[in-house]
Write an enzyme that holds these catalytic residues in place. Structure first.
Site, PDB file in Angstrom:
ATOM      1  N   GLU A 130      21.385  20.965 -15.207  1.00  0.00           N
ATOM      2  CA  GLU A 130      21.219  20.594 -16.428  1.00  0.00           C
ATOM      3  C   GLU A 130      22.945  20.807 -16.259  1.00  0.00           C
ATOM      4  O   GLU A 130      23.256  21.996 -15.504  1.00  0.00           O
ATOM      5  CB  GLU A 130      20.889  21.574 -17.538  1.00  0.00           C
ATOM      6  CG  GLU A 130      18.655  21.421 -17.091  1.00  0.00           C
ATOM      7  CD  GLU A 130      18.252  21.919 -18.239  1.00  0.00           C
ATOM      8  OE1 GLU A 130      17.230  22.194 -18.434  1.00  0.00           O
ATOM      9  OE2 GLU A 130      19.234  22.095 -19.292  1.00  0.00           O
ATOM     10  N   GLY A 359      44.323  10.676  13.106  1.00  0.00           N
ATOM     11  CA  GLY A 359      45.862  11.212  12.644  1.00  0.00           C
ATOM     12  C   GLY A 359      45.965  10.994  11.214  1.00  0.00           C
ATOM     13  O   GLY A 359      45.072  10.537  10.423  1.00  0.00           O
ATOM     14  N   GLU A 383      21.480  20.326  -3.579  1.00  0.00           N
ATOM     15  CA  GLU A 383      19.900  21.260  -3.423  1.00  0.00           C
ATOM     16  C   GLU A 383      20.639  22.702  -2.790  1.00  0.00           C
ATOM     17  O   GLU A 383      19.805  22.904  -2.046  1.00  0.00           O
ATOM     18  CB  GLU A 383      19.530  20.405  -2.466  1.00  0.00           C
ATOM     19  CG  GLU A 383      18.748  18.718  -3.269  1.00  0.00           C
ATOM     20  CD  GLU A 383      18.171  17.741  -1.850  1.00  0.00           C
ATOM     21  OE1 GLU A 383      16.624  19.280  -1.579  1.00  0.00           O
ATOM     22  OE2 GLU A 383      18.187  17.014  -1.609  1.00  0.00           O
TER      23      GLU A 383
END
Length: 403
Positions: A130, A359, A383
């Site tokens: 949330e 590179g 997670e």
């Protein structure tokens, strides 16, 4: 069963089959769907047509005795591309929540709904985080109350960072029924398609895994039948009664799901790391500077050696955790968190070194290691962040209440 690094013939056959799909279907489409930042429904459908995206595959691999079958499937798909792979396999988190907490009747009803059919595939979403409750699952504010008059559950709140959130056919939502009990008063609820009051909120534009849909899920007086609570209301109330009496609750809904899936998340990260390493290895053996292959220079060769060693070490931890989980061996030293921690940080390290080996080329979108590097970072966050994994491990090994 004794832990073994020797894969069975069945596991090898499925692994190679998934790898071929990754080579022929996933990789050629990776750059396009990363740029589009949309769910790759045509590829999900291709996976469904051949049985790769199906409850049967998830079921057979989850039941595979060594615990390594599902891990090899995830490694190969994420080797192909993390964003597309998460779109295909993101349903697995919701499926794991259903399998781990649901009754046989709930599993039989909702698992097929999560996947749909080969002709019309669907996806599912697991909604725990949330806006003010990410790692701190005990602070979840989404509320579920039971309406005795109508015998319905009523859910209100906002979930965020939900893979497939809002576009899913089935949402599994973690909500607080008894807020005063913190995480011990939470339960998981299954929400079917076209349920009134459930809507998609903000869709996030992300740094990586762009082909995977991530969004808020808004719950506005969502009414669910009595049997929508995973495991059944009677079992949940019995657990709450034990908590109130001072007894152990036997685990919390969201954390049980994450514990089951941590080795799988580690396998995803290993797949991304391996893809970047293999590309950098091939590049180093072909690219010439100062009249030599750059792989002949120790500065590059030592990078490749470290990359390979870390990938193999991460895979071993992932496989150990997967075997332990499948064979009901307790994670006494937080082996699941160890696997997820080392694999995720290996993915970030290896993809960063791959860019360095290439590179300037590596920093451009003309070469895939740039995308792999962006995709890798999420594994140290979702997670359970790396910091949370270290907290879990340190508490396990010391026995102390570390904060």
């Amino acid at each position: 069963m004794t832990f073994s690094l020797q894969l069975s013939d069945d596991v090898i056959e499925v692994r190679d089959w998934v790898h071929q799909f990754a080579v022929e279907v996933v990789r050629p489409a990776a750059a396009e769907w990363d740029e589009r930042e949309q769910t790759p429904w045509p590829i999900i459908q291709e996976a469904a047509k051949i049985g790769l995206y199906s409850p049967e595959l998830f079921g057979t691999q989850a039941a595979e005795p060594s615990g390594l079958g599902m891990l090899t499937v995830f490694e190969e798909l994420f080797w192909g591309d993390a964003g597309i792979a998460l779109s295909i396999m993101g349903t697995g988190l919701a499926a794991a929540a259903l399998a781990g907490n649901g009754t046989p009747e709930q599993i039989g009803r909702w698992l097929p709904e999560m996947f749909g059919s080969a002709a019309d595939p669907k996806v599912a979403a697991f909604c725990s985080s949330e806006p003010d409750a990410g790692s701190d699952v005990g602070s979840i504010r989404c509320r579920a109350r039971y309406d005795e008059a109508t015998r319905e559950w009523v859910l209100n709140g906002t979930k965020t960072w939900a893979t497939n959130g809002g576009i899913a056919n089935v949402h599994v939502v973690v909500a607080s029924v008894y807020p005063e009990l913190g995480s011990r008063g939470q339960a998981s609820f299954v929400i079917g398609p076209d349920t009134k009051g459930l809507s998609q909120g903000q869709k996030f534009k992300k740094h990586g895994i762009r082909a995977s849909h991530t969004a808020e899920v808004v719950l506005d007086n969502v009414r669910l039948p009595d049997d929508a609570i995973l495991g059944g209301r009677e079992k949940f109330e019995a657990r709450v009664a034990r908590v109130k009496s001072g007894a152990s609750a036997g685990g919390q809904a969201a954390m049980k799901t994450f514990e089951r899936t941590r080795p799988t998340v580690g396998a995803m990260a290993v797949g991304v790391a391996r893809a970047a390493y293999e590309y950098a290895l091939e590049y180093a053996c072909q690219r010439e500077q100062f009249g030599k292959k750059i792989g002949e220079f120790q500065a590059i060769a030592f990078k490749l050696a470290d990359m390979k060693a870390r990938i193999d070490a991460a895979r071993l931890l992932v496989w150990r955790a997967g075997w332990m989980a499948r064979n009901n061996v307790p994670f006494e030293n937080a082996e699941g968190s160890m696997a997820k921690l080392v694999a995720s940080e290996t993915a970030v390290y290896v993809t960063d070194e791959a860019i360095q080996i290439l590179g300037g080329n590596g920093y451009t979108r003309d070469y895939p290691v740039e995308r792999m590097h962006r995709d890798a970072k999420i594994f140290t966050i979702f997670e359970g962040t790396s910091e949370i994994q270290r907290l879990v491990i340190s508490r396990a090994v010391t026995g102390l209440a570390i904060r």
